[in-house]
Design a protein around this motif. Sequence first.
Motif, PDB file in Angstrom:
ATOM      1  N   PRO A  29       0.804  -1.353  -0.062  1.00  0.00           N
ATOM      2  CA  PRO A  29      -0.241   0.055  -0.200  1.00  0.00           C
ATOM      3  C   PRO A  29       0.675   1.168   0.045  1.00  0.00           C
ATOM      4  N   ILE A  30       0.246   2.321  -0.327  1.00  0.00           N
ATOM      5  CA  ILE A  30       0.821   3.658  -0.502  1.00  0.00           C
ATOM      6  C   ILE A  30       0.311   4.424   0.725  1.00  0.00           C
ATOM      7  N   THR A  64       5.528   2.419   3.321  1.00  0.00           N
ATOM      8  CA  THR A  64       6.095   2.029   2.006  1.00  0.00           C
ATOM      9  C   THR A  64       7.481   2.318   1.591  1.00  0.00           C
ATOM     10  N   GLN A  65       8.149   3.416   2.295  1.00  0.00           N
ATOM     11  CA  GLN A  65       9.489   3.490   2.167  1.00  0.00           C
ATOM     12  C   GLN A  65      10.272   2.092   2.766  1.00  0.00           C
ATOM     13  N   THR A  66       9.930   1.862   3.694  1.00  0.00           N
ATOM     14  CA  THR A  66      10.400   0.574   4.674  1.00  0.00           C
ATOM     15  C   THR A  66      10.612  -0.657   3.626  1.00  0.00           C
ATOM     16  N   ALA A  67       9.428  -1.021   2.882  1.00  0.00           N
ATOM     17  CA  ALA A  67       9.153  -2.098   2.394  1.00  0.00           C
ATOM     18  C   ALA A  67      10.376  -1.994   1.146  1.00  0.00           C
ATOM     19  N   PRO A 276       6.326   8.649  -0.454  1.00  0.00           N
ATOM     20  CA  PRO A 276       5.506   7.255  -0.479  1.00  0.00           C
ATOM     21  C   PRO A 276       5.155   6.809  -1.669  1.00  0.00           C
ATOM     22  N   PHE A 277       4.766   7.875  -2.531  1.00  0.00           N
ATOM     23  CA  PHE A 277       4.256   7.364  -3.948  1.00  0.00           C
ATOM     24  C   PHE A 277       5.612   6.836  -4.676  1.00  0.00           C
ATOM     25  N   ASN A 278       6.762   7.594  -4.880  1.00  0.00           N
ATOM     26  CA  ASN A 278       8.016   7.204  -5.557  1.00  0.00           C
ATOM     27  C   ASN A 278       8.184   5.981  -4.777  1.00  0.00           C
ATOM     28  N   ALA A 279       8.103   5.625  -3.563  1.00  0.00           N
ATOM     29  CA  ALA A 279       8.939   4.628  -2.983  1.00  0.00           C
ATOM     30  C   ALA A 279       7.870   3.193  -3.598  1.00  0.00           C
ATOM     31  N   LEU A 283       9.340   0.219  -5.914  1.00  0.00           N
ATOM     32  CA  LEU A 283       8.932  -1.361  -5.800  1.00  0.00           C
ATOM     33  C   LEU A 283       8.580  -2.157  -7.052  1.00  0.00           C
ATOM     34  N   GLN A 284       7.500  -1.147  -7.850  1.00  0.00           N
ATOM     35  CA  GLN A 284       7.247  -1.874  -8.748  1.00  0.00           C
ATOM     36  C   GLN A 284       8.495  -2.115  -9.975  1.00  0.00           C
ATOM     37  N   GLY A 285       9.325  -1.323 -10.095  1.00  0.00           N
ATOM     38  CA  GLY A 285      10.537  -1.574 -10.907  1.00  0.00           C
ATOM     39  C   GLY A 285      11.189  -2.825 -10.333  1.00  0.00           C
ATOM     40  N   VAL A 286      11.478  -2.882  -8.820  1.00  0.00           N
ATOM     41  CA  VAL A 286      12.326  -3.982  -8.404  1.00  0.00           C
ATOM     42  C   VAL A 286      11.813  -5.214  -8.732  1.00  0.00           C
ATOM     43  N   GLU A 287      10.517  -5.422  -8.793  1.00  0.00           N
ATOM     44  CA  GLU A 287       9.931  -6.742  -8.888  1.00  0.00           C
ATOM     45  C   GLU A 287      10.186  -7.331 -10.209  1.00  0.00           C
TER      46      GLU A 287
END
Length: 429
Positions: A29-30, A64-67, A276-279, A283-287
């Motif tokens: 979640p954001i 969101t940053q933490t994830a 948070p939105f950029n985090a 995350l989408q990119g990392v996947e």
Amino acid sequence: MSKRKLNFDTLQIHVGQKVDLQNGSTAVPIYQTSAFRFDTFDDAKAVSAYEKFGYNYTRFRNPTQTAFENRIAALEGGTAALSTSSGMAAITYSLLNILSQGDEIIAADTLYAGTHTTFSNLFSNMGIKTHFVNPNNIEDFKKYINEKTKAIYAESIGNPGINIIDIEALSKLANDNQIPLIIDNTFATPYLFNPIKYGANIVVHSATKFIGGHGSTIGGVIVEGGNFNWAESGKFPGFTNPVCNESSYYDAYKDTAFITKARSQLMGTLGATLSPFNAFMLLQGVETLSLRMKKHVFNAQKIAEFLDASDKVSWVNYPGLKSSKYYELGKKYFPKGPGSILTFGLKGGLDNIKKFIDNLEIFSLVTNIGDIKSLVVHPATTTHVELSEEEQLLAGVTPDLIRMSVGIEDIDDLIFDLEQSLNKLNYIK
């Protein structure tokens, strides 16, 4: 699964994500909030003093940053991470966290121009001296080590020299002298290379590049290796002197002391916070990082070979070519491939360079790298324009140099685009 050591492709999708017990969201979640509510007075006190993990204000920490931070730390083999609003913020924080007026650092002279300018201008104005050295010779680093030296800094793959440093040898030199080694791993990504595995202590990324991968999000991240004893050398009082809770960062946090100090002091005061939105976007990119990097590297190798065979190209610099002086180091450190950035020299001077770039149809003229789209740029007139001609040459930027960030388009289409543009150039013997 708790007994199994998960592989990269699984980690990049799952690490750092906790099940959303309230709604069952399958995506992280954001948490688009500036602050967080405490349950009790004691809870607020403990979280604010870093005695208990929790959230108080998004400038310091956000779920969101933490994830995102936990995921990158796991992929790099680190103990903790701190996300920042940009790659330059990550680079700057990684050094300000250990430097004071009168300190010195030793850095490769082949660094990204923005990093070079930060060290030579901003840090210089703060009374911090940088010795720039030729990274091809580890002995050059050794010459400048003294009691004031607080860090050695290099890139795993140089920008734009595409040079590879013998990081194992450099880390031994740094650790033998109780100096932390900081490595910018942006060009390589955690998928292709893990500097901590070879003795680096701190890793930084411009997550804007391959980690995000889509040219849509600015961000950075610092990863702590947990393998440096900040108390042993006596050079880092910021980690050993007592702070507000009467304990030092190193005594209280050990292998996460570096990130905790950076989060508390630098993020708390300078506030280069990743939104948070950029985090979430990162995350989408990392996947899909491993999937993209495989195609990036495949395409880069094919294009390097194509350019190397062209009579209109004077030279090609890519460690995947056997003619590269970094070929053997590339095989040692980058068995999955030495990234997807390459440089080459075009015959015919600036007129042909302009014509070649302007006639490209798929490649875009962009100063960024690490996009799924293929990009091209002339560093001497763009990314490195702030450097003097002498500084450009030391960084590996010659007047004929073109830097290419190879994307994940169809390789036949990319080669066709290059070929049609080369064919429009003036004939050169």
